[in-house]
Structure formats: C-alpha cells, structure tokens
Design a protein around this motif. Structure first.
Motif, short mmCIF file in Angstrom:
data_model
loop_
_atom_site.label_atom_id
_atom_site.label_comp_id
_atom_site.label_asym_id
_atom_site.label_seq_id
_atom_site.Cartn_x
_atom_site.Cartn_y
_atom_site.Cartn_z
N ASP A 79 94.74 20.26 2.03
CA ASP A 79 95.19 20.87 1.00
C ASP A 79 95.81 19.46 0.49
O ASP A 79 95.96 20.48 -0.99
CB ASP A 79 96.06 22.15 1.56
N ASP A 80 95.78 18.45 0.41
CA ASP A 80 96.57 17.32 0.20
C ASP A 80 95.37 16.85 -0.93
O ASP A 80 96.36 15.89 -1.20
CB ASP A 80 96.85 16.79 1.66
N GLY A 81 93.96 17.38 -0.70
CA GLY A 81 93.40 16.46 -1.52
C GLY A 81 92.04 15.90 -0.37
O GLY A 81 91.57 16.35 0.61
N ALA A 82 91.81 14.79 -0.96
CA ALA A 82 90.39 14.31 -0.86
C ALA A 82 90.37 12.87 -0.23
O ALA A 82 90.45 11.85 -0.90
CB ALA A 82 88.89 14.23 -1.46
N GLY A 113 83.32 7.20 -3.16
CA GLY A 113 84.03 8.08 -4.07
C GLY A 113 83.19 9.19 -5.18
O GLY A 113 83.59 9.74 -5.57
N TYR A 114 83.01 8.35 -6.01
CA TYR A 114 82.14 8.85 -6.95
C TYR A 114 81.61 10.23 -7.21
O TYR A 114 81.58 10.75 -7.60
CB TYR A 114 81.69 7.34 -8.04
N LEU A 115 80.49 9.87 -6.28
CA LEU A 115 79.63 10.92 -5.47
C LEU A 115 80.90 12.03 -4.72
O LEU A 115 80.56 13.21 -5.22
CB LEU A 115 78.53 10.43 -4.46
N LEU A 116 81.69 12.30 -4.32
CA LEU A 116 82.03 13.25 -3.99
C LEU A 116 82.80 13.64 -5.04
O LEU A 116 82.96 14.99 -4.95
CB LEU A 116 83.87 12.35 -2.91
N PRO A 121 84.28 19.18 -8.81
CA PRO A 121 84.53 19.03 -10.03
C PRO A 121 86.33 19.44 -10.32
O PRO A 121 86.74 19.20 -11.29
CB PRO A 121 84.01 19.89 -11.06
N GLU A 122 86.97 20.13 -9.22
CA GLU A 122 87.98 20.16 -9.22
C GLU A 122 88.92 19.24 -8.72
O GLU A 122 90.15 19.51 -8.90
CB GLU A 122 88.22 21.40 -8.00
N LEU A 123 88.65 17.85 -7.97
CA LEU A 123 89.86 17.32 -7.52
C LEU A 123 89.47 15.92 -8.76
O LEU A 123 88.71 15.82 -9.61
CB LEU A 123 88.79 16.30 -6.39
N ASP A 124 90.74 15.85 -9.08
CA ASP A 124 90.72 14.64 -10.00
C ASP A 124 90.97 13.19 -9.15
O ASP A 124 90.59 12.38 -10.21
CB ASP A 124 91.53 14.52 -11.02
N LYS A 125 90.96 12.77 -8.51
CA LYS A 125 90.95 11.16 -7.58
C LYS A 125 91.03 11.89 -6.00
O LYS A 125 90.78 12.51 -5.71
CB LYS A 125 92.73 11.27 -7.69
N VAL A 126 90.61 10.64 -5.45
CA VAL A 126 90.11 10.31 -4.05
C VAL A 126 90.93 9.69 -3.44
O VAL A 126 91.10 8.40 -4.09
CB VAL A 126 88.24 10.77 -3.78
N THR A 127 91.11 9.25 -2.59
CA THR A 127 91.81 8.20 -1.60
C THR A 127 90.54 7.71 -1.03
O THR A 127 90.33 8.28 0.01
CB THR A 127 93.11 8.35 -0.38
N LEU A 128 90.99 6.67 -1.57
CA LEU A 128 89.78 5.34 -0.47
C LEU A 128 90.25 4.86 0.15
O LEU A 128 91.49 4.64 0.74
CB LEU A 128 88.46 4.49 -1.50
N ARG A 148 91.15 7.49 -9.55
CA ARG A 148 91.04 8.81 -9.87
C ARG A 148 89.40 8.76 -10.61
O ARG A 148 88.91 7.73 -10.81
CB ARG A 148 92.29 8.94 -11.81
N ARG A 149 89.45 9.73 -11.62
CA ARG A 149 88.08 9.88 -11.61
C ARG A 149 87.74 9.32 -12.47
O ARG A 149 86.04 8.64 -12.75
CB ARG A 149 88.22 11.74 -12.33
N ALA A 150 87.99 8.93 -13.28
CA ALA A 150 87.64 8.19 -14.53
C ALA A 150 87.68 6.83 -14.21
O ALA A 150 86.83 5.94 -14.62
CB ALA A 150 89.24 8.32 -16.00
#
Length: 792
Positions: A79-82, A113-116, A121-128, A148-150
């Motif tokens: 729930d906290d993200g990826a 991170g990009y591939l994940l 698609p519901e996620l906008d950012k990822v912690t690496l 972030r995704r961008a």
C-alpha cells in the motif's frame, strides 16, 4: 520468429561505460559466494518481498522487435507503493567505487524501475534501492532514490536511442545470418556412416533444450557433425548464441576450419575465437599499469568505433583479426575480443570461460540464458580439468624470499608488508606444529582450513591496497604471484561441500595446504544449466554412465554412441598374454617388450608410435630398444616441447619415409590425442601397460570417495581414466576409410574381462597372443592379407 533478447546489464554497460578501462580489482568474491549473499539478503526481507523477478519489454525499432529483459534482485509492492532493489557484492568499500561503476549500478536499477512501472500503470513513481555488500568486511550500504514515471521514461528512451544503431546492426546481422543458413548444404558431397544420425541427434537436442553425451569414434567427423546442426538451429532462432568449448588450441583451429568450410557454401555468420589474456595482450602492455597503458586509457571512448569497424568488415574473428583491429584503434585486444563477442553467433573458447569459477565470462554467465547453447569438444578432458579448476593449493615456501625482498630501506619502506607476511607465516607454523605434535607429516580432513583462510583473507585485503601504491619492481612481481595463489585458495575455500578434502603436507621445513575437489560434477551441472542445453562429445566416452556421472549429467542427460565408420578389420588389435607391466614385473619384462616392439616395426616398413604411462618407463624401454636394435631410427617426446618442437616431431612422420621410424610417447600427453597422421604416415601403435595413473595419495582420495559413493572407487580413480588414455592413443591409427594398421597392447591385463568389457565395438576382432613367434606370424599374416585386398 522470436524477437532477439537484450540483457539489461549488457544494455546498460554497453551504453553508459566511458573513459578508461580499469580492470576490476581481484576480488575474493565468487559467483557462488555472491549468489549466497544475494539469497541471504533476500531472505531477510519482508513477506511482501519477491526475489529474482523477471521483467521484460518489447521494443520496436526500424520494423524489428527486441526484448529488453533481466531479473530484478527484489521487488516489494504494498500500500505504501513500489520498491525495487539491486544487490551488488564486491571487496571494495562503497566509497572507493568509481563514479562510472556507480553510474552502471544505478543504470540497471533505473531500467528495472522503468519496466516495473510499465507493468503497473496505476503507479506514478518507484523507490529504487541500491544495496551494496562489501564481502571483505560484510558491511552493507543502502542508498535509495525515488524516481517518477516521466524521469524513468526519459532515461529509458535515451538509453535505447543511444543503442539504436547497435540494435539495428544486430538485427541486420541476424537477418543476413538466417538467410544464409536457410539453404545451407552440408559441406561435403555425402555423409559418412553415422554422421547424418549424429547431426540429427544434435539438432533434436538443441530443439528440445536437452543435454546429450555423444561417443563418436575417430573418423565420424565430430566437429562438423555438431556445428552444422547447431548452426541450422541458430538459423531457425531456436538459440541465439553457440559456445564451442575446447581443451586445446588445436581443437579450436578445427572448429574454425569447420566454420570456414560452411562459409564457402554461403554461410554468413559472426564467429570469434577467444584467446587467453596473457597470450593476446600486446608485449608493450605487459609491464604497464592500467593508468599508464595507452590501450586502456580512453578505451571506452574508442570502443564503439572499433567495434563498428570490426563488425562491418569481418565475419570470422580470429586472434590475428582481433590484434589487427585492436592496434588500429588502440584498444586492449583481450577486452576488445570480449566486447566483440557480444555481437557474435559462435564463440570458440577454452573450457574455463564457462566452467572455471574464477575466470568464467561474467557478461554471459552471471545468470542463466536459454539463448545460449554449449558444444563441449573432447569432453573426456573435462574430468581432470574440472578437478583442477575447483582445487587450489598454497604453501609457505615463498614467504622467506618475500620477506628478504620486503626488507625496509630508504627508497621503499615495507614494514607493513613484512608484518602481513609474518602473520601468514605464523598461521602456517601453527599448522606445521600441530602435525609434528601428532607425529605425522601428512593429514587429510573434510573440513575447510578455516584458520588459514581467515588469515589469508586479511592478507589479501592488505595486499590489494598495497599493490595500488607500488611502482613496477621485483618485489611487486613476487608479491603479486603469491597474492594470486592466496586469492585462488580463498575463493576455492568458499566452495566447500561433501566433495572436498583438505590435505596438509609437511615436506622438510615447508608446509603445503591443498583444497582438493574430488567430484566437481555438481559444479559442472550448474555451469551447463546456464544455457538451454549442451552436447558433450568425444571419440572416447566409455563407459557412458561413468562420464555422465563425473561430468554432471547423471540425472538429466541423454546418451548416444556411434559405431566406427571404418571396417573393423582394417586394424588388427593384438593383446600379448606373455607381457606383464606391473611395477614389480617391469624389469623382468623389458626384453619381451622390446622384442615385441621389434616384431611390430619389422613387419612392414613405416612409421610407428609407442606409448608409455610415464617418462621414466619410456626412457627405460627406449634405451634398451636402441641398444638392441641400433639400426632402427627412433624419436621421442620430450617433457617440455614448444609449438615448433611439437611440429618438428610430427614432421618426421612422412608417408614416403624410406625406412622405419619409431616414436616413443607418453599416454595422455601431447601426441596421444589431437594429432592426425593419415594414411601411411602412421601404420602401427603400441601401448605399453593399461595406463593406470601412478599410485598417489590424492588419487587414492578420489578412489575412497567413489568407493563410498558407488563402490567403484578403483575404476573411477584409476582404471577408467587410464583406459581412456589407451583408447585415445590407439585412436591415432585409423583416421580415414583407407587407413590400415596394427594396435599392439602390451599387457596381459588387457585380456581380462575387466578390460575387455571396456573395448569399443570396433575392437570386436581383437586377438590374444600367447608368444612372440605367434605375434610375428600374426603381424605377417595381417600385412599379407591387407596387400592382397588392396590389389583385388
């Protein structure tokens, strides 16, 4: 058609590397140890953490699809993200890593991170998260970045754009390759007997991703019969890369010649032959530090133009080709060959590039890849080679001279080095004293020598740093040599399992500690699993069950044995019942042996080879033979022979020799396999003794191990390796359908059921000889019949 795969690590390293070639410091880490550390860290994560997650994306460029793929070390979704984690292990402190190394590490995490995010698609950012484990201190460093995704979209786009030329080049090369393979004919007018069946078995093995053991007697045409169907499989995209693994340089040349044959029939394929670093490096590089070496300074800035030039103009990339382009572009030839191999379809190289835990090709074998397939030539050689790869020894003998060289003076203070060396010597001394207290000079234990390993790990860490501060000198050279021995010893120490024994040997004032791998089959099995499948082949793989057991294929492989393509009656197999060559009987049988050899070589004028289990025995019989029959020309294998000396030896065996020539050689040596004396260049082979390895404590350990495993200790340690050497030597005789000759087996043990059961099928007409007169008559009769048949 399957889209070609591009590994994430390969993609990132190729695009983002820049500047100088800084060779990785010699690490105490091994692939196996690194995998253990990965599993340890992964298992400590939470329940919502998934390890070894396969991620991929298909990228379309210029009308062609490519799959960008790899395995992320760990992904945590909640729930906290990826969060996505990349784990790296090395001996260096994290703060000492170069900027470029960190850029490469973070580059891999960013692609994951990009591939994940593409899959979610519901996620906008990822912690690496980059997790760095320093092996020498077990210090763990963690760094995190939230992207972030961008940002990741742009990073991946830039990466692919930079790689676009190379993707397009690979696709064009692949299309050209497949088109040339589509109608590629077998490069001979007709198949030899058994050759079509062997080629079909190899093709099916590739298609089904299996492992196949093949015994294909001399004359079957093993190299082309395995390469041709494997190349056909390449053309159908069943595999993407073929490794042809050999034990000897001569065998690599045979593979090159087979590819050249297919090239003349229209094959367009990129093949490369890899040469060992110490052999291919330019002479002017030898004594230079990397930061002073013009072939390494700015290497990555010149690499891509050099690769473009090479791949545009060359298909068969042999050592001379690599050296020519390396000089042209001022790049290190060894590293250049490795980088070029990424774009090649067939890679011809030594066993150690796949199997050796210390020098395997990380760019291909850091993880499994079903696009790789292995052809393992002369697989019988892999048994002893693998034991050597997974064994190591270290001694205290060099420490005294190192301490003298390291005496501090005004120009080169070395107090710290002296202290480090003395600590190592004390560790050896403690072991030696323990042996003396027990009243023994040798001791064997299944446990790793852990106290010594701890001392050497500390020593290696010190020397690693010490060497970076030194200028070239005799001291540096001597310390480096000892450091490499200690480094290897520590790495092998990390591999201990039930197949290992540690042997302590006190010889006078010096102690040697050996880590002996008695059974490397599990390690070999693990290496072969890094590809889709493998074919392991040789002229002598009997009994097949033995080779499947010792080469890691007992539970998951197929077996295929071909008959000889030549008429069995073209050779006489003669077993002398009246000759005994056991150690106790050797002296009493010298006269019988030289008279039997005389009967063989006077039966018909020509060239003969006689093989012995040791140089000592060879010298004894050769001396007696020359004294008794001084008019017969002889020549002999020497214990040390360079390439020129080897060729000069073989050049004596000419088809038009006006008189008889007898060559004396050693079983398992230079001339017992891999030489091709066709027709009248060789008309007889004698083998003195059953070829048992000399009795020694280490081979006895192998015997005891297999006695415990399957009750066949003597066979596995002594009889079968010895008999393989006999069969290899005998295989020098009949090399084509027109060859005829005599194989003389001088030892009554050959007639016992224990050995007859090991005879290949084309030895079915063997004859036992009870006396010297019978031998002379049988030889005369064979040549008489052969002459009659040739005139009819």
């Amino acid at each position: 058609m399957m889209a070609p795969k591009i590994g994430i690590r390969q993609l990132v390293e190729f695009v983002l590397r820049q500047g100088d070639l800084n060779e990785v410091k010699n690490s105490q880490n091994t692939a196996l140890n690194g995998a253990k550390i990965h599993r340890r860290l992964q298992s400590s994560r939470g329940e919502d953490y998934d390890s070894e997650v396969y991620l991929k994306k298909t990228v379309t460029m210029n009308g062609s699809d490519y799959v960008i793929s790899g395995r992320a070390d760990g992904i945590q979704l909640n729930d906290d993200g990826a969060l996505i984690e990349e784990i790296k292990t090395s001996d260096q402190a994290y703060d000492d890593l170069s900027d470029n190394t960190r850029t490469l590490y973070w580059g891999q995490v960013k692609v994951y991170g990009y591939l994940l995010l593409q899959e979610h698609p519901e996620l906008d950012k990822v912690t690496l998260q980059l997790t760095y484990f320093q092996v020498s201190t077990e210090k763990v460093t963690k760094e995190q970045k939230v992207l972030r995704r961008a940002e990741l979209d742009q990073f991946f786009k830039d990466l692919i754009t930079e790689y676009e030329y190379w993707l397009t080049l690979r696709a064009d090369l692949r299309k050209q390759r497949n088109a040339s393979i589509n109608d590629l004919p077998f490069p001979f007018p007709a198949f030899r007997p058994g050759q079509r069946e062997l080629a079909a078995a190899v093709y099916k093995t590739v298609r089904l991703n299996k492992r196949l053991f093949v015994e294909a007697p001399t004359g079957t045409g093993k190299t082309i019969s395995t390469l041709f169907p494997a190349v056909k499989a390449l053309g159908e995209d069943l595999i993407e890369r073929l490794f042809y693994l050999t034990a000897k340089q001569s065998t690599r040349h045979v593979a090159e010649e087979a590819i050249d044959l297919m090239k003349h029939d229209g094959l367009v394929i990129k093949s490369i032959t890899l040469t060992a670093k110490d052999q291919i490096r330019f002479p002017e590089e030898q004594d230079l530090l990397p930061e002073e070496n013009p072939f390494m300074i700015g290497y990555y800035d010149r690499l891509k133009p050099a690769l473009k030039d090479l791949l545009t103009h060359e298909n068969q990339i042999t050592r001379p080709v690599i050296e020519r382009y390396a000089r042209k572009h001022t790049v290190d030839p060894f590293e250049f060959s490795l980088d070029a191999s990424l774009f090649c379809d067939v890679i011809i190289c030594d066993y150690n590039y796949l199997f050796d835990p210390l020098v395997y090709l990380q760019r291909f074998f850091s993880e499994g890849d079903d696009d790789n397939f292995f052809l393992v030539d002369e697989a019988h050689n892999l048994v002893s080679r693998a034991r050597d790869m997974y064994s190591a020894a270290v001694s205290d003998q060099a420490i005294g001279s190192l301490l003298k060289l390291a005496r501090p003076d005004k120009t080169q203070p070395s107090d710290d080095l002296q202290q480090a060396l003395k600590k190592v010597r004390r560790s050896f001394t403690r072991i030696s004293q323990s042996l003396l207290d027990d009243g023994v000079t040798e001791q064997v234990t299944p446990d790793p020598p852990e106290p010594l390993l701890r001392t050497l790990r500390t020593f290696n860490e010190f020397v690693t740093d010490w060497m970076t501060q030194q200028k070239p000198s005799p001291l540096l050279d001597a310390v480096r040599d000892y450091f490499f021995a200690c480094l290897t010893f520590v790495k092998i120490g990390d591999l201990y399992d039930g197949s290992y024994q540690t042997r302590f040997v006190l010889d006078g004032h010096h102690l040697t500690v050996k880590e002996l791998c008695l059974d490397p089959s599990d390690f070999l099995d693990g290496s072969l699993k890094l590809g889709a499948g493998a074919v392991l082949f040789s002229a002598t793989l009997s009994p097949m069950a033995y080779y499947q057991r010792v080469l890691g294929g007992e539970a998951n492989s197929l077996a295929y044995q071909l008959p000889s393509p030549f008429p069995p009656k073209h050779q006489a197999i003669l077993v002398t019942q009246y000759v005994q060559t056991t150690y106790r009987e050797r002296e009493r049988n010298v006269d019988r042996i030289i008279q039997s050899l005389h009967a063989l070589v006077t039966g018909k004028t020509g060239n003969y080879l006689v093989f012995f289990p040791s140089y000592g025995y060879l010298s004894q019989i050769k001396s007696a033979f020359e004294q008794t029959y001084p008019d017969i020309a002889t020549t002999s294998q020497e214990s040390v022979m360079n390439a020129a000396a080897r060729q000069a030896f073989l050049d004596q065996f000419q088809a038009d020799n006006p008189s008889t020539l007898v060559g004396f050689c050693v079983l398992g040596g230079l001339f017992s396999e891999g030489i091709d004396l066709r027709g009248d260049r060789l008309i007889g082979v004698a083998v003195v003794s059953v070829g048992l390895p000399g009795l020694n404590p280490e081979t006895n350990l192998i015997r005891d191990y297999y006695d415990h495993q399957n009750g066949q200790g003597f066979a596995y340690a002594y009889q079968l390796p010895g008999m393989n050497n006999v069969l290899q030597a005998a295989g020098r005789l009949i090399r084509s359908s027109h060859d005829t000759g005599i194989i003389l087996l001088l030892d009554q043990r050959f007639a016992s059921q224990r050995y007859v059961d090991l005879f290949p099928s084309h030895w079915q007409y063997y004859q036992t000889i009870q006396s010297l007169p019978q031998l002379s008559a049988t030889i005369a009769n064979f040549w008489h019949q052969t002459k009659e048949e040739s005139t009819n």
